[in-house]
Write a protein that holds these residues in place. Structure first.
Motif, PDB file in Angstrom:
ATOM      1  N   ASP A   1       5.928  -8.521  -3.443  1.00 53.86           N
ATOM      2  CA  ASP A   1       5.060  -7.673  -2.601  1.00 53.86           C
ATOM      3  C   ASP A   1       4.334  -8.594  -1.291  1.00 53.86           C
ATOM      4  O   ASP A   1       4.553  -7.862  -0.009  1.00 53.86           O
ATOM      5  N   MET A   2       3.996  -9.701  -1.724  1.00 52.81           N
ATOM      6  CA  MET A   2       3.453 -10.204  -0.431  1.00 52.81           C
ATOM      7  C   MET A   2       4.422 -10.818   0.444  1.00 52.81           C
ATOM      8  O   MET A   2       4.139 -10.649   1.852  1.00 52.81           O
TER       9      MET A   2
ATOM     10  N   LEU B   1      -2.010  -3.366   1.103  1.00 54.11           N
ATOM     11  CA  LEU B   1      -1.661  -4.684   1.389  1.00 54.11           C
ATOM     12  C   LEU B   1      -1.439  -4.956   2.861  1.00 54.11           C
ATOM     13  O   LEU B   1      -1.716  -5.633   3.594  1.00 54.11           O
ATOM     14  N   LYS B   2      -0.308  -3.609   3.198  1.00 56.88           N
ATOM     15  CA  LYS B   2       0.058  -3.897   4.463  1.00 56.88           C
ATOM     16  C   LYS B   2      -0.832  -3.567   5.541  1.00 56.88           C
ATOM     17  O   LYS B   2      -1.016  -4.181   6.520  1.00 56.88           O
ATOM     18  N   ARG B   3      -1.672  -2.276   5.044  1.00 55.23           N
ATOM     19  CA  ARG B   3      -2.734  -2.156   6.222  1.00 55.23           C
ATOM     20  C   ARG B   3      -3.586  -3.252   6.487  1.00 55.23           C
ATOM     21  O   ARG B   3      -4.075  -3.728   7.581  1.00 55.23           O
TER      22      ARG B   3
ATOM     23  N   ILE C   1     -10.860  -8.934   0.658  1.00 57.21           N
ATOM     24  CA  ILE C   1     -10.627  -7.344   0.248  1.00 57.21           C
ATOM     25  C   ILE C   1      -9.813  -7.177  -0.896  1.00 57.21           C
ATOM     26  O   ILE C   1      -8.725  -7.891  -1.228  1.00 57.21           O
ATOM     27  N   THR C   2     -10.311  -6.167  -1.604  1.00 55.86           N
ATOM     28  CA  THR C   2      -9.640  -5.876  -3.066  1.00 55.86           C
ATOM     29  C   THR C   2      -8.543  -5.038  -2.826  1.00 55.86           C
ATOM     30  O   THR C   2      -8.454  -4.105  -2.257  1.00 55.86           O
ATOM     31  N   ILE C   3      -7.316  -5.325  -3.225  1.00 57.36           N
ATOM     32  CA  ILE C   3      -5.854  -4.660  -2.936  1.00 57.36           C
ATOM     33  C   ILE C   3      -5.476  -4.006  -4.112  1.00 57.36           C
ATOM     34  O   ILE C   3      -5.453  -4.546  -5.387  1.00 57.36           O
ATOM     35  N   ARG C   4      -5.158  -2.480  -4.150  1.00 59.14           N
ATOM     36  CA  ARG C   4      -4.861  -1.866  -5.246  1.00 59.14           C
ATOM     37  C   ARG C   4      -3.556  -1.483  -5.209  1.00 59.14           C
ATOM     38  O   ARG C   4      -3.045  -0.946  -6.259  1.00 59.14           O
ATOM     39  N   ASP C   5      -2.878  -1.452  -4.144  1.00 65.06           N
ATOM     40  CA  ASP C   5      -1.542  -1.040  -3.880  1.00 65.06           C
ATOM     41  C   ASP C   5      -0.743  -1.700  -2.677  1.00 65.06           C
ATOM     42  O   ASP C   5      -1.417  -2.425  -1.819  1.00 65.06           O
TER      43      ASP C   5
ATOM     44  N   ASN D   1      -6.673  -6.028 -10.948  1.00 68.38           N
ATOM     45  CA  ASN D   1      -6.059  -5.972 -12.150  1.00 68.38           C
ATOM     46  C   ASN D   1      -5.076  -4.800 -12.423  1.00 68.38           C
ATOM     47  O   ASN D   1      -4.206  -4.977 -13.342  1.00 68.38           O
ATOM     48  N   ALA D   2      -5.635  -3.854 -11.825  1.00 68.57           N
ATOM     49  CA  ALA D   2      -4.510  -2.695 -12.094  1.00 68.57           C
ATOM     50  C   ALA D   2      -3.416  -2.449 -11.147  1.00 68.57           C
ATOM     51  O   ALA D   2      -2.737  -1.283 -10.935  1.00 68.57           O
ATOM     52  N   TYR D   3      -3.410  -3.540 -10.242  1.00 64.75           N
ATOM     53  CA  TYR D   3      -2.320  -3.548  -9.153  1.00 64.75           C
ATOM     54  C   TYR D   3      -0.972  -3.304  -9.944  1.00 64.75           C
ATOM     55  O   TYR D   3      -0.548  -3.956 -10.693  1.00 64.75           O
ATOM     56  N   ASP D   4      -0.231  -2.385  -9.396  1.00 59.00           N
ATOM     57  CA  ASP D   4       1.136  -1.952  -9.963  1.00 59.00           C
ATOM     58  C   ASP D   4       2.369  -2.434  -8.713  1.00 59.00           C
ATOM     59  O   ASP D   4       2.599  -1.938  -7.961  1.00 59.00           O
ATOM     60  N   GLY D   5       2.772  -3.401  -9.489  1.00 63.37           N
ATOM     61  CA  GLY D   5       3.890  -4.193  -8.588  1.00 63.37           C
ATOM     62  C   GLY D   5       3.872  -5.699  -8.692  1.00 63.37           C
ATOM     63  O   GLY D   5       3.001  -6.391  -9.638  1.00 63.37           O
ATOM     64  N   ASP D   6       4.919  -6.345  -8.104  1.00 63.78           N
ATOM     65  CA  ASP D   6       5.225  -7.793  -8.364  1.00 63.78           C
ATOM     66  C   ASP D   6       4.358  -8.452  -7.289  1.00 63.78           C
ATOM     67  O   ASP D   6       4.821  -8.145  -6.045  1.00 63.78           O
ATOM     68  N   ILE D   7       3.345  -8.990  -7.469  1.00 60.95           N
ATOM     69  CA  ILE D   7       2.683  -9.585  -6.503  1.00 60.95           C
ATOM     70  C   ILE D   7       3.288 -10.483  -5.727  1.00 60.95           C
ATOM     71  O   ILE D   7       3.040 -10.496  -4.254  1.00 60.95           O
TER      72      ILE D   7
END
Length: 373
Positions: free
Chosen positions: A86-87, A56-58, A48-52, A77-83
């Motif tokens: 956030d993980m 990710l939580k869902r 699944i591609t994660i964009r926010d 690639n446009a994910y806004d945050g510290d991967i």
């Protein structure tokens, strides 16, 4: 001649250099970015591609809802945050702030990988060895249907049922009381009153999970045999009660128990099985039996827990027409029968005590006699 040879070698050198250049060109254009074997094999459909952060939580929560043990997410690639941050945060939040996860998840871990043009995370979920598997959990949008689930569980003699609700304000004690009320409104569900204990797990936005354990007080074989006998109990078979008035049906149930059941000391044989099968019970068992018979005859009836002459005692309140009346079957067995049938509050208050705020006001016998003339 020499000039010709020189030209020939020059031409051959040009051709050879051109050929080598062709070889190098082909090797160069065949080089591609590295792709994982899973993508090359076409098995990437579960990724699944994660964009926010919300997605990710869902996604992690959905893995638990499916009972999945592993899964892979790809960060856009446009994910806004510290991967990385956030993980860690998403795994912790889902683990601790989701009712289902709090109930069944032991741990959520992950591996982060950077693969040339994107980042992916492999997520692993380990589950606790609970009594009910995820696919057996009953999911309700609200708490309004919990009562019907409890009733069905008692009918099936289930000892453990887990209910996940999207929104509920009920505490564990509320669900335990609900289970008790379900039985008392339909005592034929079990030979004796089941004891329900509830563990509650809370999530965000009033999400609740209730892990309900029901103890029937009998071994499975004995419980099944007694339930079979109760199911076969029908004292009014062939009587034609459909044509009777409410008053006549209430009287019929009262006469059956006062004529077929004997009274024992309080606290002994205090269940419906003793009252209708063994035909000997205390006031609680007899009052539960009257509830069951009235239910069978279409009469609204409830059990009252109170006192008689300052001693613990049980009796009933029934509804006939639009009015309520006291009925004490056990006193009808041990005393003059009809003095305890269809009584008003003022009459009962001489010897009885009960929580008047928890029960409807009861009228006089003359009212029902007038309504049924």
């Amino acid at each position: 001649m020499k000039k010709g040879v020189v030209l020939l070698w020059t031409l051959l050198a040009v051709l050879l250099l051109a050929g080598c250049g062709g070889v190098y060109d082909k090797e160069y254009i065949s080089v591609e970015d590295y792709l994982p074997a899973s993508q090359e094999s076409g098995s990437d459909e579960d990724k699944i591609t994660i964009r926010d952060y919300f997605t990710l939580k869902r996604t992690i929560r959905d893995m638990v809802n499916r009972g999945a043990q592993s899964g892979t997410v790809i960060f856009d690639n446009a994910y806004d945050g510290d991967i990385s941050a956030d993980m860690a945060s998403a795994c912790w939040e889902v683990r601790t702030k989701d009712a289902l996860c709090a109930y069944c998840v032991e741990n959520i871990s992950y591996e982060l990988n950077h693969i040339i043009t994107y980042d992916e995370a492999k997520i692993y979920v380990s589950y606790m060895q609970s009594g009910v598997s995820i696919d057996e959990i009953i999911r309700l949008p609200y708490s309004t249907d919990i009562e019907s689930v409890l009733r069905q569980s008692m009918q099936e003699s289930r000892s453990n049922v887990v209910i996940l609700t999207g929104k509920s304000s009920l505490a564990a004690e509320d669900v335990e009381n609900m289970a008790a009320n379900v039985y008392k409104s339909d005592p034929m569900l079990s030979p004796k009153e089941p004891a329900a204990s509830v563990n509650m797990f809370s999530g965000e936005n009033m999400q609740r999970l209730y892990d309900i354990h029901i103890n029937y007080g009998e071994a499975a074989k004995e419980l099944g045999a007694k339930k079979e006998k109760l199911a076969g109990f029908d004292p009014f078979d062939g009587v034609g009660t459909e044509e009777m008035s409410e008053l006549d049906r209430a009287t019929l149930a009262f006469e059956y128990l006062t004529g077929n059941c004997t009274l024992c000391e309080e606290g002994q044989k205090n269940n419906i099985y003793c009252a209708v099968i063994e035909k000997k019970s205390d006031s609680e068992g007899i009052a539960l039996a009257y509830v069951a018979l009235c239910k069978q005859l279409g009469i609204e009836c409830r059990i009252v827990y109170g006192q008689y002459n300052m001693e613990n005692h049980c009796w009933n309140i029934i509804k006939l027409g639009t009015k309520y009346y006291h009925v004490d079957v056990s006193k009808g067995i041990s005393q003059q029968r009809w003095t305890c049938f269809l009584c008003e509050d003022e009459q009962f208050w001489k010897n009885y005590r009960w929580d008047v705020e928890s029960y409807p006001k009861c009228g006089s016998r003359s009212t029902i006699l007038t309504e049924n003339e």
